[in-house]
Write an enzyme that holds these catalytic residues in place. Structure first.
Site, mmCIF file in Angstrom:
data_model
loop_
_atom_site.group_PDB
_atom_site.id
_atom_site.type_symbol
_atom_site.label_atom_id
_atom_site.label_comp_id
_atom_site.label_asym_id
_atom_site.label_seq_id
_atom_site.Cartn_x
_atom_site.Cartn_y
_atom_site.Cartn_z
ATOM 1 N N THR A 1 0.851 -1.186 0.000
ATOM 2 C CA THR A 1 0.000 0.000 0.000
ATOM 3 C C THR A 1 0.890 1.241 0.000
ATOM 4 O O THR A 1 2.121 1.140 -0.062
ATOM 5 C CB THR A 1 -0.915 0.015 1.242
ATOM 6 O OG1 THR A 1 -0.127 0.338 2.401
ATOM 7 C CG2 THR A 1 -1.586 -1.337 1.451
ATOM 8 N N CYS A 2 0.274 2.399 0.125
ATOM 9 C CA CYS A 2 1.050 3.650 0.141
ATOM 10 C C CYS A 2 1.999 3.718 1.332
ATOM 11 O O CYS A 2 3.056 4.335 1.244
ATOM 12 C CB CYS A 2 0.115 4.852 0.188
ATOM 13 S SG CYS A 2 -0.900 5.062 -1.282
ATOM 14 N N SER B 1 -2.158 1.677 11.138
ATOM 15 C CA SER B 1 -2.206 2.652 10.046
ATOM 16 C C SER B 1 -1.626 3.995 10.466
ATOM 17 O O SER B 1 -1.628 4.344 11.646
ATOM 18 C CB SER B 1 -3.649 2.853 9.575
ATOM 19 O OG SER B 1 -4.172 1.660 9.033
ATOM 20 N N GLN C 1 -7.638 -3.483 1.242
ATOM 21 C CA GLN C 1 -6.333 -3.846 0.689
ATOM 22 C C GLN C 1 -5.891 -5.222 1.188
ATOM 23 O O GLN C 1 -5.287 -5.994 0.431
ATOM 24 C CB GLN C 1 -5.318 -2.770 1.058
ATOM 25 C CG GLN C 1 -5.599 -1.436 0.382
ATOM 26 C CD GLN C 1 -4.825 -0.280 0.993
ATOM 27 O OE1 GLN C 1 -4.416 -0.331 2.162
ATOM 28 N NE2 GLN C 1 -4.632 0.786 0.229
ATOM 29 N N GLY D 1 -3.718 24.156 -7.961
ATOM 30 C CA GLY D 1 -2.583 23.288 -7.673
ATOM 31 C C GLY D 1 -2.989 21.834 -7.643
ATOM 32 O O GLY D 1 -4.079 21.452 -8.067
ATOM 33 N N GLY E 1 -1.021 17.802 -6.212
ATOM 34 C CA GLY E 1 -0.402 17.047 -5.134
ATOM 35 C C GLY E 1 -1.339 15.975 -4.614
ATOM 36 O O GLY E 1 -2.543 15.965 -4.885
#
Length: 436
Positions: A54-55, A117, A128, A197, A199
């Site tokens: 995962t991230c 987490s 996940q 923007g 991100g």
């Protein structure tokens, strides 16, 4: 067979390292295929394998092919798989966790419950974990140990979300921003949102806002960014940089984000307010103050949500989640005990089946020997001897098997099962039985 774990997460490693180690979909399939029967040269000395990437974490769960007391070779091989993804960068072994048996099992349950987490209690990780098992099952890398283990972990995560409030209040910057947008919508006269923007945080906030519906979204993408692709991903409309001032005047809510193509000063906002007929305008600053001029907050009719207000809300939400953590820990402990009991029962069922099979083998052999020495015995006597031998075996085994199963329900069946194996020479392999 023993459950093994090797991995790194936000708690043990910097995020750039996690990003280097991360597995794509094809990488996961290739790694899992290294242990399946169709692979001619397996690279991992394990029977089963699941990859969770995962991230914020990259983790390998496996079942050892070795003696449970010597899993080091398999752990080293699993660490080697991750090392190969580090692409020759600095040594990272200090950032890895290695867990064996019940510790590995407990870690998986805590991951599924959201206790491990970065944002305590977040729910995305549960899906996940389930997806990681599904991929391993499809490839044939998950088997009789990891499949029920992951199923139990997912069940634990679902109980946590249903029975506690640990994930009820938004606690990330993006989710808090989307919640604030809904609150501000009651004060504003429209639902037109402008993102200046991009991100990761901006992307997540836009997705969260889009999921709530009823918002018309526009984006002025960062310089050197594919604005159309980003807008499509966000469900927004892309605009060029030279019309940002006009876009602010036409919007009800503006998100100022990292990488904005231009800063927003008080003069720009003041001019935008002139043609709004006293219609209020709100800003949510996700840029840590780098894009939005602090004087904007002083303008009449303008509401600015600054980073410190976002942080305050996150702190309140996290405090609430931390209050729920003991309840989550209790559910994890309960589910671990249930898993252990099921493992005890499964193991003892194998022992009982092997014991009865051994007794039946001896009964038939000895009965045949007795009948061979009595060739003149008629059929009625033979039937009676058959019944007698069956009855003796059943009566002899009834009490021991009932006691074994009773001990299993009390969670102390393993010593009895081990003694039974040893005394009767039963070749029943022990399966991994995680403990709480």
């Amino acid at each position: 067979m023993t459950v093994l774990f090797v991995g790194a997460s936000h708690a043990t490693a910097p995020l750039p390292l996690i990003e280097r180690l991360a597995f794509g979909s094809d990488d996961i399939v290739e790694t899992l295929a290294c242990i399946t029967p169709g692979d001619v040269r397996p690279t991992l000395p394990v029977r089963e394998l699941v990859v969770l990437s995962t991230c914020h974490r990259v983790e390998l769960y496996a079942v050892s092919t070795e003696d449970a007391t010597r899993p080091s070779a398999a752990l080293d091989a699993m660490a080697g798989v991750l090392a190969s993804r580090n692409h020759g960068a600095e040594s990272f072994d200090a950032h890895l966790r290695r867990l064996v048996g019940s510790e590995a099992t407990r870690h998986l349950f805590r991951v599924a419950a959201g206790l491990e987490s970065m944002v305590l209690g977040e729910s995305e990780v549960l899906g996940q974990v389930a997806s990681a098992l599904a991929v391993a099952t499809r490839i044939g890398a998950a088997g009789p140990v990891l499949t029920p283990l992951f199923d139990a972990a997912v069940r634990t995560g679902r109980r946590v979300r249903e029975e506690t409030a640990i994930g009820s209040a938004p606690a990330s910057v993006s989710s808090i921003a989307a919640e604030l947008a809904e609150e501000l919508a009651e004060q504003l006269r429209g639902r037109r949102a402008l993102f200046l923007g991009g991100g990761k945080i901006a992307l997540l906030a836009a997705k969260a806002l889009h999921a709530r519906g009823f918002w018309e979204m526009t984006i002025a993408a960062p310089v050197n960014t594919d604005a159309d692709a980003l807008a499509q991903e966000l469900g927004a409309t892309a605009i060029p940089h030279d019309v940002i001032a006009n876009a602010i005047a036409e919007s009800d809510l503006v998100f100022t984000c990292a990488g904005a193509p231009a800063s927003v000063d008080a003069g720009t906002v003041r001019r935008a307010m002139r043609g709004r007929m006293a219609r209020p305008l709100a800003f949510i600053d996700l840029s840590a103050g780098d894009v939005l001029d602090a004087e904007v907050a002083e303008l009449a009719g303008v509401r600015v949500v600054c980073p410190s207000e976002l942080r305050e809300r996150i702190d309140i939400a996290m405090a609430g989640r931390r209050r729920e953590a003991p309840l989550v820990e209790a559910i994890v402990a309960q589910e671990l005990r249930a898993l252990h009991s099921r493992g005890e029962a499964s193991s003892l069922n194998g022992v009982v089946a092997a014991l009865r099979a051994r007794a039946e083998e001896i009964r038939q052999r000895e009965l045949s020997r007795a009948l061979a020495s009595l060739p003149d015995v008629d059929g009625a006597v033979r039937t009676q001897m058959e019944w007698l031998s069956v009855s003796l075996v059943n009566k002899l085994l009834d009490e021991p098997t009932r006691r074994l199963r009773t001990e299993a329900t009390q969670g102390v069946g393993n010593p009895y099962a081990d003694v039974t194996r040893e005394l009767f020479g039963l070749g029943v392999e022990r399966t991994d039985r995680p403990t709480a």
